[in-house]
Design a protein around this motif. Structure first.
Motif, PDB file in Angstrom:
ATOM      1  N   ASP A 156      16.469 -13.925  -3.201  1.00 28.66           N
ATOM      2  CA  ASP A 156      15.229 -13.349  -3.691  1.00 28.66           C
ATOM      3  C   ASP A 156      15.377 -11.908  -3.818  1.00 28.66           C
ATOM      4  O   ASP A 156      14.837 -11.226  -3.041  1.00 28.66           O
ATOM      5  CB  ASP A 156      14.008 -13.913  -2.621  1.00 28.66           C
ATOM      6  CG  ASP A 156      12.757 -13.416  -3.400  1.00 28.66           C
ATOM      7  OD1 ASP A 156      12.789 -13.202  -4.429  1.00 28.66           O
ATOM      8  OD2 ASP A 156      11.875 -13.186  -2.473  1.00 28.66           O
ATOM      9  N   THR A 157      16.327 -11.362  -4.629  1.00 26.41           N
ATOM     10  CA  THR A 157      16.601  -9.888  -4.703  1.00 26.41           C
ATOM     11  C   THR A 157      16.405  -9.593  -5.787  1.00 26.41           C
ATOM     12  O   THR A 157      16.954  -8.378  -6.431  1.00 26.41           O
ATOM     13  CB  THR A 157      18.099  -9.945  -4.022  1.00 26.41           C
ATOM     14  OG1 THR A 157      19.022 -10.510  -4.925  1.00 26.41           O
ATOM     15  CG2 THR A 157      18.466  -9.891  -2.770  1.00 26.41           C
ATOM     16  N   GLN A 158      15.733 -10.215  -6.826  1.00 27.01           N
ATOM     17  CA  GLN A 158      15.562  -9.837  -8.373  1.00 27.01           C
ATOM     18  C   GLN A 158      14.936  -8.497  -8.349  1.00 27.01           C
ATOM     19  O   GLN A 158      14.819  -7.977  -9.143  1.00 27.01           O
ATOM     20  CB  GLN A 158      15.131 -10.675  -9.114  1.00 27.01           C
ATOM     21  CG  GLN A 158      13.486 -11.389  -8.662  1.00 27.01           C
ATOM     22  CD  GLN A 158      14.090 -12.739  -7.860  1.00 27.01           C
ATOM     23  OE1 GLN A 158      14.788 -12.758  -7.057  1.00 27.01           O
ATOM     24  NE2 GLN A 158      13.160 -13.869  -8.198  1.00 27.01           N
ATOM     25  N   TRP A 159      13.942  -8.290  -7.322  1.00 29.70           N
ATOM     26  CA  TRP A 159      13.058  -7.035  -7.075  1.00 29.70           C
ATOM     27  C   TRP A 159      14.094  -5.998  -7.285  1.00 29.70           C
ATOM     28  O   TRP A 159      13.481  -4.655  -7.828  1.00 29.70           O
ATOM     29  CB  TRP A 159      12.365  -6.914  -6.053  1.00 29.70           C
ATOM     30  CG  TRP A 159      13.073  -7.127  -4.662  1.00 29.70           C
ATOM     31  CD1 TRP A 159      13.312  -8.160  -3.932  1.00 29.70           C
ATOM     32  CD2 TRP A 159      13.489  -5.801  -3.967  1.00 29.70           C
ATOM     33  NE1 TRP A 159      14.033  -7.687  -2.774  1.00 29.70           N
ATOM     34  CE2 TRP A 159      14.128  -6.465  -2.830  1.00 29.70           C
ATOM     35  CE3 TRP A 159      13.217  -4.635  -4.162  1.00 29.70           C
ATOM     36  CZ2 TRP A 159      14.587  -5.491  -1.736  1.00 29.70           C
ATOM     37  CZ3 TRP A 159      13.808  -3.457  -3.269  1.00 29.70           C
ATOM     38  CH2 TRP A 159      14.573  -4.137  -2.206  1.00 29.70           C
ATOM     39  N   THR A 160      15.196  -5.921  -6.980  1.00 22.54           N
ATOM     40  CA  THR A 160      16.217  -4.625  -6.945  1.00 22.54           C
ATOM     41  C   THR A 160      16.647  -4.380  -8.384  1.00 22.54           C
ATOM     42  O   THR A 160      17.174  -3.076  -8.295  1.00 22.54           O
ATOM     43  CB  THR A 160      17.513  -5.025  -6.133  1.00 22.54           C
ATOM     44  OG1 THR A 160      18.256  -6.049  -6.539  1.00 22.54           O
ATOM     45  CG2 THR A 160      17.127  -5.270  -4.623  1.00 22.54           C
ATOM     46  N   GLU A 161      16.377  -5.254  -9.289  1.00 19.13           N
ATOM     47  CA  GLU A 161      16.868  -4.988 -10.465  1.00 19.13           C
ATOM     48  C   GLU A 161      15.964  -3.822 -11.417  1.00 19.13           C
ATOM     49  O   GLU A 161      16.624  -3.326 -12.272  1.00 19.13           O
ATOM     50  CB  GLU A 161      16.870  -5.991 -11.341  1.00 19.13           C
ATOM     51  CG  GLU A 161      17.909  -7.202 -10.791  1.00 19.13           C
ATOM     52  CD  GLU A 161      17.972  -8.501 -11.530  1.00 19.13           C
ATOM     53  OE1 GLU A 161      17.253  -8.491 -12.781  1.00 19.13           O
ATOM     54  OE2 GLU A 161      18.690  -9.332 -11.271  1.00 19.13           O
ATOM     55  N   ILE A 162      14.790  -3.760 -10.920  1.00 14.32           N
ATOM     56  CA  ILE A 162      14.047  -2.778 -11.541  1.00 14.32           C
ATOM     57  C   ILE A 162      14.212  -1.449 -11.072  1.00 14.32           C
ATOM     58  O   ILE A 162      13.359  -0.428 -11.197  1.00 14.32           O
ATOM     59  CB  ILE A 162      12.410  -2.911 -11.306  1.00 14.32           C
ATOM     60  CG1 ILE A 162      11.872  -3.034  -9.706  1.00 14.32           C
ATOM     61  CG2 ILE A 162      12.110  -4.480 -12.013  1.00 14.32           C
ATOM     62  CD1 ILE A 162      10.495  -3.216  -9.737  1.00 14.32           C
ATOM     63  N   PHE A 163      14.995  -1.127  -9.858  1.00 16.92           N
ATOM     64  CA  PHE A 163      15.251   0.127  -9.455  1.00 16.92           C
ATOM     65  C   PHE A 163      16.749   0.674  -9.924  1.00 16.92           C
ATOM     66  O   PHE A 163      17.758  -0.325 -10.143  1.00 16.92           O
ATOM     67  CB  PHE A 163      15.293   0.106  -7.792  1.00 16.92           C
ATOM     68  CG  PHE A 163      13.960   0.005  -7.257  1.00 16.92           C
ATOM     69  CD1 PHE A 163      13.481   1.125  -6.869  1.00 16.92           C
ATOM     70  CD2 PHE A 163      13.609  -1.087  -7.248  1.00 16.92           C
ATOM     71  CE1 PHE A 163      12.119   0.959  -6.404  1.00 16.92           C
ATOM     72  CE2 PHE A 163      12.093  -1.494  -6.301  1.00 16.92           C
ATOM     73  CZ  PHE A 163      11.623  -0.465  -5.922  1.00 16.92           C
ATOM     74  N   PRO A 164      16.994   1.851 -10.051  1.00 14.85           N
ATOM     75  CA  PRO A 164      18.413   2.202 -10.560  1.00 14.85           C
ATOM     76  C   PRO A 164      19.390   1.997  -9.248  1.00 14.85           C
ATOM     77  O   PRO A 164      19.053   1.954  -8.261  1.00 14.85           O
ATOM     78  CB  PRO A 164      18.381   3.830 -10.725  1.00 14.85           C
ATOM     79  CG  PRO A 164      17.067   4.145  -9.765  1.00 14.85           C
ATOM     80  CD  PRO A 164      16.188   3.176 -10.097  1.00 14.85           C
ATOM     81  N   SER A 165      20.711   1.719  -9.667  1.00 13.60           N
ATOM     82  CA  SER A 165      21.814   1.397  -8.700  1.00 13.60           C
ATOM     83  C   SER A 165      22.396   2.839  -8.161  1.00 13.60           C
ATOM     84  O   SER A 165      22.065   3.840  -8.704  1.00 13.60           O
ATOM     85  CB  SER A 165      23.132   0.927  -9.467  1.00 13.60           C
ATOM     86  OG  SER A 165      23.523   1.626 -10.765  1.00 13.60           O
ATOM     87  N   GLY A 166      22.850   2.931  -6.992  1.00 12.69           N
ATOM     88  CA  GLY A 166      23.462   3.982  -6.396  1.00 12.69           C
ATOM     89  C   GLY A 166      23.016   3.966  -4.917  1.00 12.69           C
ATOM     90  O   GLY A 166      22.809   3.150  -4.138  1.00 12.69           O
ATOM     91  N   THR A 167      22.933   5.221  -4.126  1.00 12.06           N
ATOM     92  CA  THR A 167      22.680   5.362  -2.988  1.00 12.06           C
ATOM     93  C   THR A 167      21.377   5.737  -2.500  1.00 12.06           C
ATOM     94  O   THR A 167      20.644   6.443  -3.194  1.00 12.06           O
ATOM     95  CB  THR A 167      23.468   6.473  -2.411  1.00 12.06           C
ATOM     96  OG1 THR A 167      25.066   5.919  -2.527  1.00 12.06           O
ATOM     97  CG2 THR A 167      23.497   6.535  -0.829  1.00 12.06           C
TER      98      THR A 167
END
Length: 507
Positions: A156-167
């Motif tokens: 259930d990690t699809q929520w992370t897709e609306i954030f940019p990648s990186g640190t």
């Protein structure tokens, strides 16, 4: 982006047709209607209300262009106007400008000028839509952050897709004297003071980072949560921010910098660890009782804390033995407070290496027995038992911190791959703090825990698609993905095929 929707209002047929051909040839424009007078255009707009730019002549029968502009504004039109006129008359220019038209163009029309103006209006529209999209995305991101549970399933990690990648870096800004200030001020005044904190916080954050790099929220527990997307270490800024807010408002704020996250799916665990960090920041009792307990006791307690921090457990036992010899039975009140403070500091030192649930359990246990009415010997025995149990936890961490932890974690994942397992559960199985475990796992496997779990689930899904006739939705559920659309999207991203396509080509 959708083309600019343009309406033409011109009574001369030849000019109207020429404008229609010219504007239709512009790649960013679409003609939605061409009308011979203002009344026709007004009636049509009231029916559809789709125009974004109205290109209108001034002198027309039935209803002139300036009257059309006024009528449209009163009816709720909020787009732009381009006014055409064959009369170089200052009165028309004045009235058009009073109606805030985008431009006033004289006939014969300069096509290059019209083309340039339409391009500018299209770019303005694009900027507005981009800004609205950013605002909507920011709102969605904040809603996600406020609603995050303490643990998230690795499926259930699809929520992370609306954030940019990186640190990412986390921080919590805690209002230390919240309840005291609330109690001594009337509600209106208190709300004004709290609003001042929010206003200054917004200003300082926007001066430091762009809106797409910082997220903050009030968590209703007298603290602000901060999430910053940056490759730099913002810890110094967090401390400065707490100082500025403390100086400019009635509140005293402290910054508790959290963790550096290279995988955003670790955020729930990091936020839970931050809450624990706040609980492990007591006012030290040692200063209040330093005279009563003497220099030797202080030295023993320092040794005890240092031994825990370094996992040197022989010295822990020695320090406990010395405490029994040094502490007098008549110092019960100060001893209880001192043990509680010392225990919390010991927990703080090892908290980043232990599972959060175990830290919380030990904190609650410490609070229970140090608040009871006990004899001096009972208190000493309770503290010794508590300390040895904590040492046992630390010892297990020390024993498990080797490469076999990765193999044991993989075995746990394989055994539970069809369940809604979390990073916290996998880390607890090898007795590690979640974020420490994730960094450890990536160091030894060159992939994140999420990547490994996803790969195992998709491999199992592929075998089921090849060997069974189960429906795709059933297969998705059986490998831990209850959001079927997300499963299909993820499967295609990793294999290049939709699940049904994969089945057709591999049967």
């Amino acid at each position: 982006m959708q083309n600019l929707q343009v309406m033409i209002v011109e009574d001369e047929y030849r000019i109207r047709m020429g404008l229609e051909r010219f504007i239709n040839a512009q790649p960013q424009c679409t003609i939605i209607g061409a009308y011979a007078n203002g009344q026709e255009a007004l009636d049509e707009w009231k029916l559809k209300k789709t125009a974004e730019v109205i290109l209108t002549d001034i002198k027309m029968p039935f209803m002139d262009g300036l009257t059309l502009i006024q009528e449209l504004k009163e009816a709720g039109y909020s787009g732009d106007f381009l006014v055409l006129s064959g009369f170089d008359d200052f009165q028309y220019v004045q009235q058009a400008l009073r109606n805030q038209v985008a431009d006033y163009l004289l006939k014969p029309i300069d096509r290059q000028q019209l083309q340039e103006r339409l391009r500018q209006l299209y770019e303005n529209k694009q900027e507005i839509e981009d800004m609205r999209e950013r605002e909507n995305q920011k709102h969605e991101q904040l809603q996600v952050l406020r609603a995050l549970p303490s643990e998230n399933s690795l499926a259930d990690t699809q929520w992370t897709e609306i954030f940019p990648s990186g640190t990412y870096h986390t921080c919590r800004l805690q209002l230390q004297n919240f309840h005291q200030q609330k109690a001594k001020r009337d509600p209106v005044r208190f709300h004004q003071e709290l609003s001042a904190v929010v206003r200054i916080l917004e200003t300082e954050l926007s001066n430091q980072w762009s809106d797409s790099s910082i997220w903050w929220w009030w968590d209703q527990e007298q603290s602000f949560g901060l999430l910053v997307h940056t490759e730099e270490n913002p810890s110094i800024f967090f401390d400065q921010l707490a100082g500025i807010l403390s100086h400019k408002t009635i509140f005293k704020l402290t910054a508790s910098p959290g963790q550096i996250l290279h995988e955003l799916e670790l955020l729930p665990a990091a936020m839970e660890a931050e809450q624990m960090e706040i609980k492990l920041q007591p006012a030290s009792a040692e200063d209040h009782y330093s005279v009563a307990i003497g220099v030797n006791i202080q030295s023993i307690l320092h040794t005890l804390r240092f031994s825990f921090k370094q996992f040197v457990f022989d010295e822990v036992d020695a320090a406990l033995s010395q405490l029994k010899d040094e502490l007098a039975a008549g110092q019960l009140d100060s001893t209880a407070a001192l043990f509680q403070s010392t225990g919390i500091e010991m927990l703080h030192d090892v908290s980043k290496r232990l599972p959060v649930k175990d830290v919380n359990r030990m904190l609650q246990r410490l609070g229970r027995y140090t608040s009871q009415t006990l004899t001096a010997s009972e208190l000493l025995q309770g503290f010794e038992n508590w300390t040895k149990d904590l040492a046992g936890m630390c010892n297990r961490v020390d024993q498990h911190s080797d490469r076999t932890a990765v193999e044991r974690a993989k075995a746990f994942i394989h055994h539970h791959v069809q369940e809604a397992i979390t990073i916290e559960q996998v880390a607890a199985h090898v007795y590690m703090n979640p974020t420490y475990f994730c960094a450890y796992f990536k160091k030894h496997t060159k992939e994140t825990v999420l990547q490994y779990v996803t790969k195992q689930r998709l491999e199992l899904a592929k075998r089921k698609l090849e060997d069974t006739d189960e429906k795709v939705t059933m297969i998705a559920d059986s490998v831990g993905y209850h959001d079927h659309k997300y499963f299909s999207k993820l499967f295609k991203k990793h294999t290049g095929f939709a699940p049904s396509e994969y089945r057709r080509f591999h049967r």
